[in-house]
Design an enzyme around this catalytic site. Structure first.
Site, short mmCIF file in Angstrom:
data_model
loop_
_atom_site.label_atom_id
_atom_site.label_comp_id
_atom_site.label_asym_id
_atom_site.label_seq_id
_atom_site.Cartn_x
_atom_site.Cartn_y
_atom_site.Cartn_z
NE ARG A 81 34.31 29.09 74.71
CZ ARG A 81 35.49 29.13 74.09
NH1 ARG A 81 35.57 28.76 72.84
NH2 ARG A 81 36.57 29.54 74.74
NE ARG A 171 31.33 36.12 70.29
CZ ARG A 171 32.13 35.13 69.94
NH1 ARG A 171 32.68 35.11 68.75
NH2 ARG A 171 32.43 34.17 70.80
#
Ligand SMILES: Cc1cc2nc3c(=O)[nH]c(=O)nc-3n(C[C@H](O)[C@H](O)[C@H](O)COP(=O)(O)OP(=O)(O)OC[C@H]3O[C@@H](n4cnc5c(N)ncnc54)[C@H](O)[C@@H]3O)c2cc1C
Length: 260
Positions: A81, A171
């Site tokens: 993504r 992340r």
């Protein structure tokens, strides 16, 4: 197989590449000479200048390539993504699995023997079906429809330093899913070793002193940062309320990853 991350290659002198791109903006030098006569101190000063000014397009002039294995397709589905990084993933069309396919077992299952036993039985059943489908003439590109998110995979990632900074922000946050967070920590460590001044403030936003996550107050790192008032109010905390004690902060994975 456990998560394995290697830095396969990177631009020869990543910090200098950034500094040279920046010098082109700020120096009257001809283009032939913009990469000449750098001292390490000048490179560091130029990188700090553009980094602190948020002139991060300069960070796009340096590349890093990582090899990643021992991760699930659940991870790579999230990974891809990130649109400014490039990927090549082991193909389930061209590589037929022989025998039991490799799969990732989440740590939340490993402490629960009954769940692990059922999980492994399910993986074995899927494997059996996969082999049966291939034997019946179903092509690998269709037999793979039965393979789960848990299936282990291998992926090569190439990214410039700016794309990496964005990736690390999202992340390596404690709010990210555990497996991609582990990957982000590993990539962050390797990036910091290769180019310390580019990644000195890389990581979740708390590294830079704020948290935008609605559930930030649940995070063990939350107390270590000055939080936006709106987040504190949403969490039902007063603006000047006492911070919770956080004895775990030194052992926090984020802190460990940032230490290199
Ligand atoms: C904790 C967490 C939970 C998530 N949960 C979900 C979920 O439930 N469902 C789901 O589908 N996804 C989920 N995601 C994925 C998320 O929606 C993003 O797809 C992913 O984090 C990549 O972020 P990005 O688009 O900012 O990154 P990139 O693709 O790397 O883009 C970086 C930046 O470039 C700019 N940019 C890139 N492309 C465009 C464009 N087309 N137009 C304008 N600007 C652009 C934006 O500023 C963007 O922030 C989750 C991510 C996280 C971190």
């Amino acid at each position: 197989m456990a998560l394995k991350v290697v830095l396969l290659s990177h631009s020869p002198d990543p910090e200098r590449s950034v500094a040279t791109a920046a010098r082109n903006c700020y120096s009257p030098r001809d283009v032939e000479t913009i990469d000449e006569n750098w001292t390490p101190g000048e490179v560091e000063a130029m990188v700090s200048r553009v980094r602190d000014a948020g002139h991060l397009s300069t960070f796009e002039h340096t590349m890093f390539t990582f090899g990643v294995s021992g991760v699930s397709r659940a991870l790579t589905h999230q990974l891809v993504r990130h649109r400014h990084m490039s990927y090549e993933q082991k193909s389930q069309r061209y590589i037929k699995v022989k025998g039991q396919f490799d799969f990732i077992t989440p740590p939340s299952m490993t402490g629960r023997p009954e769940i692990v036993a059922k999980y492994e039985a399910l993986m074995a059943q899927i494997s059996e079906f996969y082999a049966e489908a291939l034997a019946a003439g179903v092509p690998a590109e269709d037999a793979r429809f039965a393979l789960p998110n848990a299936a282990e995979t291998q992926i090569v990632i190439t990214a410039n330093a700016r794309a990496l900074l964005d990736f690390f922000t999202l992340r390596s946050c404690n709010n990210a899913q555990w497996e991609i967070r582990e990957l982000a920590f590993a990539m962050l460590r390797l990036s910091k070793r290769a180019a310390p001044s580019l990644f000195v403030r890389a990581g979740a936003t708390c590294v830079r002193g704020y948290c935008n996550e609605p559930n930030g107050p649940e995070c063990p790192r939350y107390v270590a940062v000055r939080n936006p008032v709106a987040v504190r109010r949403r969490a039902g905390l007063t603006e000047d309320g006492p911070e919770r004690a956080n004895p775990d902060i030194v052992a926090d994975r984020q802190t460990a990853a940032l230490a290199g």
